[in-house]
Design an enzyme around this catalytic site. Structure first.
Site, PDB file in Angstrom:
ATOM      1  N   LYS A 270       0.829  -1.213   0.000  1.00  0.00           N
ATOM      2  CA  LYS A 270       0.000   0.000   0.000  1.00  0.00           C
ATOM      3  C   LYS A 270       0.867   1.267   0.000  1.00  0.00           C
ATOM      4  CE  LYS A 270      -3.018   0.725   3.517  1.00  0.00           C
ATOM      5  NZ  LYS A 270      -3.053   2.031   4.184  1.00  0.00           N
TER       6      LYS A 270
ATOM      7  N   ARG B 156      -8.230  12.118  12.848  1.00  0.00           N
ATOM      8  CA  ARG B 156      -6.798  11.833  13.054  1.00  0.00           C
ATOM      9  C   ARG B 156      -5.967  13.122  13.044  1.00  0.00           C
ATOM     10  NH1 ARG B 156      -5.194   6.835   9.377  1.00  0.00           N
ATOM     11  NH2 ARG B 156      -3.308   6.981  10.645  1.00  0.00           N
TER      12      ARG B 156
ATOM     13  N   SER C 249       7.548   9.024  11.839  1.00  0.00           N
ATOM     14  CA  SER C 249       6.402   8.832  10.943  1.00  0.00           C
ATOM     15  C   SER C 249       6.825   9.047   9.495  1.00  0.00           C
ATOM     16  CB  SER C 249       5.292   9.823  11.310  1.00  0.00           C
ATOM     17  OG  SER C 249       4.430  10.010  10.204  1.00  0.00           O
TER      18      SER C 249
ATOM     19  N   GLN D 160       4.825   9.240   7.102  1.00  0.00           N
ATOM     20  CA  GLN D 160       3.902  10.180   6.460  1.00  0.00           C
ATOM     21  C   GLN D 160       4.378  11.612   6.666  1.00  0.00           C
ATOM     22  OE1 GLN D 160      -0.008   9.129   7.906  1.00  0.00           O
ATOM     23  NE2 GLN D 160      -0.035   7.241   6.728  1.00  0.00           N
TER      24      GLN D 160
ATOM     25  N   ASP E  92       2.021  -1.301  11.982  1.00  0.00           N
ATOM     26  CA  ASP E  92       0.734  -1.736  11.423  1.00  0.00           C
ATOM     27  C   ASP E  92       0.433  -3.204  11.727  1.00  0.00           C
ATOM     28  OD1 ASP E  92       0.377   0.789  10.384  1.00  0.00           O
ATOM     29  OD2 ASP E  92       1.030   0.275   8.355  1.00  0.00           O
TER      30      ASP E  92
ATOM     31  N   LYS F 153      -4.229   5.676  14.915  1.00  0.00           N
ATOM     32  CA  LYS F 153      -4.378   4.973  13.627  1.00  0.00           C
ATOM     33  C   LYS F 153      -5.855   5.032  13.207  1.00  0.00           C
ATOM     34  CE  LYS F 153      -0.119   4.033  13.008  1.00  0.00           C
ATOM     35  NZ  LYS F 153       0.577   4.764  11.948  1.00  0.00           N
TER      36      LYS F 153
HETATM   37  C1  S3P Z   1       2.475   4.882   6.172  1.00  0.00           C
HETATM   38  C2  S3P Z   1       3.113   5.219   7.328  1.00  0.00           C
HETATM   39  C3  S3P Z   1       2.683   4.757   8.654  1.00  0.00           C
HETATM   40  C4  S3P Z   1       1.741   3.548   8.555  1.00  0.00           C
HETATM   41  C5  S3P Z   1       0.683   3.773   7.533  1.00  0.00           C
HETATM   42  C6  S3P Z   1       1.300   3.989   6.158  1.00  0.00           C
HETATM   43  C7  S3P Z   1       2.991   5.420   4.892  1.00  0.00           C
HETATM   44  O1  S3P Z   1       1.993   5.812   9.304  1.00  0.00           O
HETATM   45  O2  S3P Z   1       1.160   3.294   9.806  1.00  0.00           O
HETATM   46  O3  S3P Z   1      -0.175   2.642   7.472  1.00  0.00           O
HETATM   47  O4  S3P Z   1       2.603   4.918   3.821  1.00  0.00           O
HETATM   48  O5  S3P Z   1       3.788   6.362   4.939  1.00  0.00           O
HETATM   49  P1  S3P Z   1       2.773   6.950  10.167  1.00  0.00           P
HETATM   50  O6  S3P Z   1       3.577   7.752   9.224  1.00  0.00           O
HETATM   51  O7  S3P Z   1       1.673   7.732  10.813  1.00  0.00           O
HETATM   52  O8  S3P Z   1       3.600   6.203  11.147  1.00  0.00           O
END
Ligand code: S3P
Length: 442
Positions: free
Chosen positions: A21, A125, A170, A172, A320, A347
């Site tokens: 993903k 969130r 993170s 993200q 995750d 989450k």
């Molecule tokens: C993700 C980063 C993670 C993960 C999420 C997907 C990504 O989140 O939990 O399912 O694709 O960058 P966080 O950045 O909040 O840790």
């Protein structure tokens, strides 16, 4: 849709898991930002990723799904950042945190206004973790609330450089800031407390961007123009984890699963390390590199599992997989624990709460305090579980149902399509006994 699942015969077979993903989102985003054609094979065609695709179509990018006899290829005709046009309506991110946070980074530095929103879960969130550093880069972002809906209003403009030390590990946050950095030429460096998944850095390098990692710090260099690429997405290790645990805890000696072409990026496979610590033996075969990402085939057989305590630097690499790891812990004789997992609270659901609302019903004791929790199996039995709209909780409970004596229900399984629409087909192909009902029928 509600799932009725019963303890299964031996689980046997080979699964080829759908695309990762995180990598799928990035392949679409970078392909759209690049100059020239990008093709993506094994893109995860799940709701979350399709939200990202739809948003880029709203930004005027030509993206097509091409089906040939042998495979499906997504083809993106990238025109670079200047090719984006101002979107008409609100950009809807659904349940996808990755879509919202990464798009906030990119859109902040583009010369038009945009608005983003999501479903009820996403609208709850925290976005401050990206808004604050983006504002330090000069971004103009506001968030407004209308009842339960939150709309992120971005007035895109040219941003400036920044050295940022993120308080959270993170991917993200890191990726949102790097995306914002790709819209200009000033110095950008992002440091995190513990290394989070590094797909952005790896894939940006593949797209020709000058990106360098020094320990926990990532710097963007001068060359920030992306060139179209051929991307092959590895199988999602987070999806593989459900079947790895399902096979490890299955009571039949003849159980054996092979999972092919699974992503084995070290920032993602903390769950394998923990399962091995618990006594699980998982064979890795045919290790190779696909588009800068390590992959391999996994072979799993049942094993006796021991309790384990999980804490520290490994947490981001299995964040995750915590729900499915609790299912493995429910089969170990003794108390297992997770410490320092506060990120679970933000989450798709507060996963400490949603696990606590479910596991005790199955005869598994769970105690929690702030950011830690403990799991102790008592007497496992089937029961009625509820996903609370969280895909990873739904799939973890389904796997628990394959070993819990009696019948188990998992209520609200629609959410599974956000990340793994083929989950039930995979369950069926390896011999799990289950039925799906539109409404609960006990
Ligand atoms: C993700 C980063 C993670 C993960 C999420 C997907 C990504 O989140 O939990 O399912 O694709 O960058 P966080 O950045 O909040 O840790």
């Amino acid at each position: 849709m509600n799932l009725l699942v019963k303890p299964s015969a031996p689980l046997r077979g080979t699964l080829i898991l759908p695309g990762d993903k995180s990598i799928s989102h990035r392949a679409v985003i970078f392909g759209c930002m690049a100059h020239g054609v990008t093709t993506i094979e094994n893109l995860l065609e799940a709701e979350d990723v399709l939200r990202t695709v739809k948003i880029f179509k709203q930004l005027g990018v030509d993206i097509k799904r091409v089906k040939t006899k042998r495979r499906v290829v997504w083809k993106i005709k990238g025109k670079g950042l200047a090719g984006f046009k101002a979107p008409r309506g609100v950009l809807y991110c659904g349940n996808s945190g990755t879509t919202m946070r990464l798009m906030m980074g990119l859109l902040s530095g583009l010369p038009f206004k945009s608005r983003l929103t999501g479903d009820d879960s996403l609208n709850r969130r925290p976005m401050d973790r990206v808004v604050r550093p983006l504002m330090q880069m000069g971004a103009d972002i506001r968030s407004i609330r209308k009842n339960r809906e939150r709309i992120i209003m971005i007035n895109g403009k040219s941003l400036h450089g920044m050295r940022y030390r993120s308080p959270v590990a993170s991917a993200q946050v890191k990726s949102a800031l790097l995306l914002a950095g790709l819209t200009h030429q000033e110095k950008i460096s992002v440091q995190e407390p513990v290394l989070s998944r590094d797909h952005t850095e790896r894939m940006l390098a593949g797209f020709g961007v000058d990106v360098a990692r020094r320990g926990l710090r990532v710097d963007l260099g001068k060359q920030r123009k992306l060139r179209g690429q051929r991307v092959i997405v590895p199988g999602d290790p987070s999806s593989a984890a459900f079947f790895v645990v399902g096979a490890l805890i299955n009571p039949h000696a003849t159980t054996q699963l092979k999972l092919r072409r699974v992503g084995l990026n070290p920032t993602r496979i903390g769950f394998l390390t923990i399962l091995e610590k618990m006594g699980g033996t998982i064979k890795v075969q045919k290790r190779r590199l696909i588009c800068g990402e390590p992959v391999g085939d996994l072979v799993v057989k049942p094993c006796r599992l021991h309790p384990v305590s999980v804490q520290g630097k490994i947490i981001p690499s299995l964040i995750d997989e915590i729900p499915i790891l609790t299912v493995a812990m429910s089969q170990a004789a003794g108390t297992s624990s997770f410490q320092g997992v506060g990120e679970l609270r933000v989450k798709e659901t507060d996963r400490i709460e949603t696990l606590q609302a479910n596991l005790p019903r199955y005869g598994i004791d769970m105690a929690s305090r702030q950011n830690s929790f403990w799991i102790k199996p008592r007497q496992l039995r089937g029961n009625i579980g509820k996903s609370f709209g969280d895909h990873r909780i739904a799939m973890s409970l389904a796997i628990l149902g394959t070993v819990a004596p009696g019948s188990s229900w998992v209520m609200q399984t629609e959410c599974i399509k956000t990340s793994f629409p083929q989950f039930f087909a995979c369950l069926q192909s390896i011999g799990v006994k289950f039925k799906l009902f539109k409404r609960k029928t006990l």
